[in-house]
Scaffold this motif. Structure first.
Motif, PDB file in Angstrom:
ATOM      1  N   ILE A  29       2.171  -3.170   4.513  1.00  0.00           N
ATOM      2  CA  ILE A  29       2.437  -2.621   5.845  1.00  0.00           C
ATOM      3  C   ILE A  29       2.410  -3.738   6.886  1.00  0.00           C
ATOM      4  CG2 ILE A  29       1.502  -1.172   7.688  1.00  0.00           C
ATOM      5  CD1 ILE A  29       0.578   0.772   5.507  1.00  0.00           C
ATOM      6  N   ALA A  30       1.420  -4.620   6.783  1.00  0.00           N
ATOM      7  CA  ALA A  30       1.328  -5.734   7.729  1.00  0.00           C
ATOM      8  C   ALA A  30       2.588  -6.595   7.666  1.00  0.00           C
ATOM      9  CB  ALA A  30       0.095  -6.578   7.440  1.00  0.00           C
ATOM     10  N   GLN A  31       3.088  -6.812   6.467  1.00  0.00           N
ATOM     11  CA  GLN A  31       4.243  -7.690   6.289  1.00  0.00           C
ATOM     12  C   GLN A  31       5.562  -7.012   6.660  1.00  0.00           C
ATOM     13  OE1 GLN A  31       4.262  -9.526   2.476  1.00  0.00           O
ATOM     14  NE2 GLN A  31       6.038 -10.786   2.916  1.00  0.00           N
ATOM     15  N   THR A  32       5.765  -5.787   6.250  1.00  0.00           N
ATOM     16  CA  THR A  32       7.058  -5.141   6.472  1.00  0.00           C
ATOM     17  C   THR A  32       7.144  -4.416   7.809  1.00  0.00           C
ATOM     18  OG1 THR A  32       6.340  -3.179   5.259  1.00  0.00           O
ATOM     19  CG2 THR A  32       7.516  -4.878   4.018  1.00  0.00           C
ATOM     20  N   THR A  33       6.182  -3.565   8.107  1.00  0.00           N
ATOM     21  CA  THR A  33       6.234  -2.761   9.322  1.00  0.00           C
ATOM     22  C   THR A  33       5.838  -3.563  10.561  1.00  0.00           C
ATOM     23  OG1 THR A  33       5.674  -0.820   8.008  1.00  0.00           O
ATOM     24  CG2 THR A  33       5.445  -0.620  10.393  1.00  0.00           C
ATOM     25  N   LEU A  34       4.733  -4.308  10.460  1.00  0.00           N
ATOM     26  CA  LEU A  34       4.261  -5.077  11.618  1.00  0.00           C
ATOM     27  C   LEU A  34       4.946  -6.435  11.735  1.00  0.00           C
ATOM     28  CD1 LEU A  34       0.436  -4.334  11.323  1.00  0.00           C
ATOM     29  CD2 LEU A  34       2.179  -3.055  12.571  1.00  0.00           C
ATOM     30  N   GLU A  35       5.607  -6.856  10.659  1.00  0.00           N
ATOM     31  CA  GLU A  35       6.303  -8.145  10.608  1.00  0.00           C
ATOM     32  C   GLU A  35       5.358  -9.316  10.888  1.00  0.00           C
ATOM     33  OE1 GLU A  35       9.671  -7.754  13.198  1.00  0.00           O
ATOM     34  OE2 GLU A  35      10.628  -6.292  11.880  1.00  0.00           O
ATOM     35  N   LYS A  36       4.166  -9.251  10.302  1.00  0.00           N
ATOM     36  CA  LYS A  36       3.152 -10.302  10.403  1.00  0.00           C
ATOM     37  C   LYS A  36       2.783 -10.757   9.000  1.00  0.00           C
ATOM     38  CE  LYS A  36       2.712  -9.423  14.839  1.00  0.00           C
ATOM     39  NZ  LYS A  36       3.555 -10.141  15.743  1.00  0.00           N
ATOM     40  N   ASP A  37       2.332 -11.979   8.885  1.00  0.00           N
ATOM     41  CA  ASP A  37       1.920 -12.523   7.593  1.00  0.00           C
ATOM     42  C   ASP A  37       0.484 -12.100   7.297  1.00  0.00           C
ATOM     43  OD1 ASP A  37       1.392 -13.957   5.308  1.00  0.00           O
ATOM     44  OD2 ASP A  37       1.555 -15.933   6.257  1.00  0.00           O
ATOM     45  N   PRO A  38       0.245 -11.261   6.285  1.00  0.00           N
ATOM     46  CA  PRO A  38      -1.122 -10.814   6.000  1.00  0.00           C
ATOM     47  C   PRO A  38      -2.026 -11.932   5.491  1.00  0.00           C
ATOM     48  CG  PRO A  38       0.389 -10.008   4.329  1.00  0.00           C
ATOM     49  CD  PRO A  38       1.226 -10.677   5.383  1.00  0.00           C
ATOM     50  N   TYR A  39      -1.455 -13.076   5.104  1.00  0.00           N
ATOM     51  CA  TYR A  39      -2.246 -14.196   4.601  1.00  0.00           C
ATOM     52  C   TYR A  39      -2.408 -15.310   5.636  1.00  0.00           C
ATOM     53  CZ  TYR A  39      -1.367 -11.678   0.328  1.00  0.00           C
ATOM     54  OH  TYR A  39      -1.296 -10.691  -0.620  1.00  0.00           O
ATOM     55  N   ALA A  40      -2.182 -14.998   6.909  1.00  0.00           N
ATOM     56  CA  ALA A  40      -2.294 -15.995   7.984  1.00  0.00           C
ATOM     57  C   ALA A  40      -3.710 -16.091   8.549  1.00  0.00           C
ATOM     58  CB  ALA A  40      -1.310 -15.667   9.108  1.00  0.00           C
ATOM     59  N   GLY A  41      -4.621 -15.230   8.091  1.00  0.00           N
ATOM     60  CA  GLY A  41      -5.999 -15.275   8.567  1.00  0.00           C
ATOM     61  C   GLY A  41      -6.276 -14.355   9.727  1.00  0.00           C
ATOM     62  N   HIS A  42      -5.328 -13.497  10.076  1.00  0.00           N
ATOM     63  CA  HIS A  42      -5.527 -12.551  11.171  1.00  0.00           C
ATOM     64  C   HIS A  42      -6.091 -11.241  10.629  1.00  0.00           C
ATOM     65  CE1 HIS A  42      -3.545 -15.455  13.593  1.00  0.00           C
ATOM     66  NE2 HIS A  42      -2.395 -15.338  12.937  1.00  0.00           N
ATOM     67  N   VAL A  43      -6.620 -10.422  11.518  1.00  0.00           N
ATOM     68  CA  VAL A  43      -7.205  -9.135  11.148  1.00  0.00           C
ATOM     69  C   VAL A  43      -6.202  -8.036  11.477  1.00  0.00           C
ATOM     70  CG1 VAL A  43      -9.077  -7.503  11.600  1.00  0.00           C
ATOM     71  CG2 VAL A  43      -9.546  -9.950  11.574  1.00  0.00           C
ATOM     72  N   PHE A  44      -6.004  -7.124  10.533  1.00  0.00           N
ATOM     73  CA  PHE A  44      -5.124  -5.986  10.735  1.00  0.00           C
ATOM     74  C   PHE A  44      -5.966  -4.719  10.659  1.00  0.00           C
ATOM     75  CE2 PHE A  44      -2.636  -9.431   9.038  1.00  0.00           C
ATOM     76  CZ  PHE A  44      -1.547  -9.458   9.905  1.00  0.00           C
ATOM     77  N   VAL A  45      -5.819  -3.867  11.665  1.00  0.00           N
ATOM     78  CA  VAL A  45      -6.636  -2.658  11.761  1.00  0.00           C
ATOM     79  C   VAL A  45      -5.736  -1.436  11.607  1.00  0.00           C
ATOM     80  CG1 VAL A  45      -8.343  -1.416  13.150  1.00  0.00           C
ATOM     81  CG2 VAL A  45      -8.120  -3.900  13.389  1.00  0.00           C
ATOM     82  N   PHE A  46      -6.156  -0.507  10.735  1.00  0.00           N
ATOM     83  CA  PHE A  46      -5.390   0.696  10.441  1.00  0.00           C
ATOM     84  C   PHE A  46      -6.276   1.915  10.655  1.00  0.00           C
ATOM     85  CE2 PHE A  46      -4.050  -2.823   7.794  1.00  0.00           C
ATOM     86  CZ  PHE A  46      -2.673  -2.855   7.981  1.00  0.00           C
ATOM     87  N   ARG A  47      -5.682   3.011  11.153  1.00  0.00           N
ATOM     88  CA  ARG A  47      -6.439   4.240  11.408  1.00  0.00           C
ATOM     89  C   ARG A  47      -5.837   5.395  10.638  1.00  0.00           C
ATOM     90  NH1 ARG A  47      -7.178   7.939  16.772  1.00  0.00           N
ATOM     91  NH2 ARG A  47      -5.280   8.845  15.922  1.00  0.00           N
ATOM     92  N   GLY A  48      -6.683   6.260  10.131  1.00  0.00           N
ATOM     93  CA  GLY A  48      -6.243   7.434   9.387  1.00  0.00           C
ATOM     94  C   GLY A  48      -5.799   8.561  10.300  1.00  0.00           C
TER      95      GLY A  48
END
Length: 115
Positions: A29-48
């Motif tokens: 999701i981080a890579q495709t939808t958010l267009e961010k690199d999930p391995y760049a060291g940033h934090v991604f927050v998801f809510r149910g």
């Protein structure tokens, strides 16, 4: 919360995320939808869907970390947007994790003049 290195960005995934997803699904999701690199060291927050559960995904340099927090009462404050990403500061992330409205923090005390 584990102290994040300087320069770490925090990204909220606007909208609702399927909380059954794990490392791979959230990284996708981080890579495709958010267009961010999930391995760049940033934090991604998801809510149910119910709003009382968060998952944080973070690459620490030597492995992927997945953290979850559920509020016993109340819901996490989330942006109204249905898609995209919202950038937060580390202080806003801290407020979010405490269940505080990070969009409009209010100071409880204002200093008065000394004279």
């Amino acid at each position: 919360m584990i102290g994040l290195p300087a320069g770490t960005r925090v990204w909220l995934a606007a909208g609702v995320t399927d909380m059954r997803k794990g490392f791979g699904g959230l990284a996708a999701i981080a890579q495709t939808t958010l267009e961010k690199d999930p391995y760049a060291g940033h934090v991604f927050v998801f809510r149910g869907k119910r709003g009382d559960l968060l998952k944080l995904l973070w690459w620490s340099g030597d492995g992927m970390n997945l953290y979850a927090k559920r509020l016993e009462r109340g819901r996490f404050v989330w942006p109204q947007a249905t898609s995209g990403a919202v950038h937060l500061t580390a202080a806003q992330l801290s407020m979010l994790l405490e269940g505080i409205d990070w969009r409009r923090p209010a100071r409880t005390w204002q200093p008065e003049t000394a004279v």
